[in-house]
Design a protein around this motif. Structure first.
Motif, PDB file in Angstrom:
ATOM      1  N   ASP A   9       4.034   4.285   4.007  1.00  0.00           N
ATOM      2  CA  ASP A   9       5.066   3.400   3.426  1.00  0.00           C
ATOM      3  C   ASP A   9       4.868   1.991   3.972  1.00  0.00           C
ATOM      4  O   ASP A   9       4.862   1.005   3.223  1.00  0.00           O
ATOM      5  N   LEU A  10       4.720   1.911   5.301  1.00  0.00           N
ATOM      6  CA  LEU A  10       4.599   0.602   5.962  1.00  0.00           C
ATOM      7  C   LEU A  10       3.293  -0.089   5.587  1.00  0.00           C
ATOM      8  O   LEU A  10       3.255  -1.303   5.391  1.00  0.00           O
ATOM      9  N   GLU A  56       2.005  -6.494  11.855  1.00  0.00           N
ATOM     10  CA  GLU A  56       1.924  -5.877  13.184  1.00  0.00           C
ATOM     11  C   GLU A  56       2.803  -4.617  13.240  1.00  0.00           C
ATOM     12  O   GLU A  56       2.384  -3.580  13.768  1.00  0.00           O
ATOM     13  N   GLU A  57       3.996  -4.700  12.668  1.00  0.00           N
ATOM     14  CA  GLU A  57       4.901  -3.539  12.682  1.00  0.00           C
ATOM     15  C   GLU A  57       4.359  -2.382  11.841  1.00  0.00           C
ATOM     16  O   GLU A  57       4.649  -1.226  12.117  1.00  0.00           O
ATOM     17  N   GLN A  81      -6.641   5.113   6.256  1.00  0.00           N
ATOM     18  CA  GLN A  81      -5.740   6.176   5.788  1.00  0.00           C
ATOM     19  C   GLN A  81      -5.196   5.841   4.384  1.00  0.00           C
ATOM     20  O   GLN A  81      -5.133   6.714   3.507  1.00  0.00           O
ATOM     21  N   ALA A  82      -4.828   4.589   4.181  1.00  0.00           N
ATOM     22  CA  ALA A  82      -4.313   4.154   2.877  1.00  0.00           C
ATOM     23  C   ALA A  82      -5.409   4.275   1.813  1.00  0.00           C
ATOM     24  O   ALA A  82      -5.164   4.745   0.693  1.00  0.00           O
ATOM     25  N   GLU A  83      -6.631   3.856   2.185  1.00  0.00           N
ATOM     26  CA  GLU A  83      -7.769   3.954   1.258  1.00  0.00           C
ATOM     27  C   GLU A  83      -8.007   5.414   0.862  1.00  0.00           C
ATOM     28  O   GLU A  83      -8.217   5.738  -0.301  1.00  0.00           O
ATOM     29  N   ARG A  84      -7.970   6.305   1.885  1.00  0.00           N
ATOM     30  CA  ARG A  84      -8.224   7.722   1.648  1.00  0.00           C
ATOM     31  C   ARG A  84      -7.154   8.329   0.733  1.00  0.00           C
ATOM     32  O   ARG A  84      -7.465   9.111  -0.155  1.00  0.00           O
TER      33      ARG A  84
ATOM     34  N   GLN B  13       3.330  -2.193  -4.094  1.00  0.00           N
ATOM     35  CA  GLN B  13       4.787  -2.032  -4.062  1.00  0.00           C
ATOM     36  C   GLN B  13       5.163  -0.634  -4.590  1.00  0.00           C
ATOM     37  O   GLN B  13       6.023   0.047  -4.033  1.00  0.00           O
ATOM     38  N   ALA B  14       4.491  -0.214  -5.655  1.00  0.00           N
ATOM     39  CA  ALA B  14       4.766   1.116  -6.215  1.00  0.00           C
ATOM     40  C   ALA B  14       4.343   2.214  -5.240  1.00  0.00           C
ATOM     41  O   ALA B  14       4.997   3.250  -5.136  1.00  0.00           O
ATOM     42  N   LEU B  15       3.259   1.972  -4.507  1.00  0.00           N
ATOM     43  CA  LEU B  15       2.710   3.004  -3.602  1.00  0.00           C
ATOM     44  C   LEU B  15       3.497   3.142  -2.297  1.00  0.00           C
ATOM     45  O   LEU B  15       3.287   4.110  -1.563  1.00  0.00           O
ATOM     46  N   CYS B  16       4.392   2.210  -1.996  1.00  0.00           N
ATOM     47  CA  CYS B  16       5.018   2.217  -0.668  1.00  0.00           C
ATOM     48  C   CYS B  16       6.213   3.170  -0.549  1.00  0.00           C
ATOM     49  O   CYS B  16       6.842   3.217   0.497  1.00  0.00           O
ATOM     50  N   ASP B  17       6.496   3.936  -1.583  1.00  0.00           N
ATOM     51  CA  ASP B  17       7.616   4.885  -1.520  1.00  0.00           C
ATOM     52  C   ASP B  17       7.092   6.326  -1.603  1.00  0.00           C
ATOM     53  O   ASP B  17       6.304   6.641  -2.500  1.00  0.00           O
ATOM     54  N   PRO B  18       7.536   7.204  -0.694  1.00  0.00           N
ATOM     55  CA  PRO B  18       7.009   8.581  -0.686  1.00  0.00           C
ATOM     56  C   PRO B  18       7.313   9.360  -1.972  1.00  0.00           C
ATOM     57  O   PRO B  18       6.492  10.188  -2.379  1.00  0.00           O
ATOM     58  N   ALA B  19       8.447   9.087  -2.615  1.00  0.00           N
ATOM     59  CA  ALA B  19       8.759   9.786  -3.876  1.00  0.00           C
ATOM     60  C   ALA B  19       7.771   9.356  -4.963  1.00  0.00           C
ATOM     61  O   ALA B  19       7.273  10.183  -5.729  1.00  0.00           O
TER      62      ALA B  19
END
Lengths: 108, 108
Positions: A9-10, A56-57, A81-84, B13-19
């Motif tokens: 998410d982050l 950073e967060e 991880q995001a790429e994968r 933005q669409a990818l940042c939510d687990p649902a």
């Protein structure tokens, strides 16, 4: 319901802003100071520092201070991880498309 | 300053939510109806439809209606673009790390 933010998410939240992508782009070439990162960006230094805080967060960037200079570095682990995550879904989608193609061919 | 959202802004933005990632995950296996997508998610149907709206507006998902059933499909183009953006920065970072390693080796 999830009431905390997952690393992905982050990561994606950090990636969804063009200024933050521009900072990551620069850091992919190597470490840089905050003022080096700010130079090409059309915004104030405090605005750049807010973007750096988000990066950073998220865990995509690490910073360290030596004297008056804060140096920023790309942290590749979460980026990978995001790429994968994306690559696995794209590959799954392609495999299913291939399977559908084979099925349609066999039906001819 | 940019005052519009770029395709990559919308994708991340669409990818940042687990649902929404869960929906994309299911759609990577093939098309699905809205109720099929909603079934495993711990939220109301209107909440799922809001997430689908974000996914559709980003360009990651396309939907079409036949009778009373709305079918959703993954659109791989923007997903590939997001993957490529990350992969290029990760690869650039690795190349620079290798170059630094070679430089340090040569200095020994």
């Amino acid at each position: 319901m999830l009431n905390y933010q997952l690393p992905l998410d982050l990561a994606f939240q950090a990636l969804c802003d063009p200024a933050r992508r521009s900072i990551l782009d620069r850091l992919s070439e190597g470490p840089a100071s905050v003022s080096e990162l700010a130079k090409p960006l059309p915004m104030s230094l405090p605005a750049v520092m807010l973007h750096l805080k988000v990066l950073e967060e998220s865990g995509l960037v690490k910073t360290s201070k030596s004297g008056r200079v804060r140096t920023c570095r790309l942290e590749p682990k979460l980026l990978s991880q995001a790429e994968r995550w994306i690559a696995e879904r794209r590959q799954m989608w392609e495999r299913n498309l291939d399977r559908l193609g084979t099925y349609l061919d066999e039906g001819e």
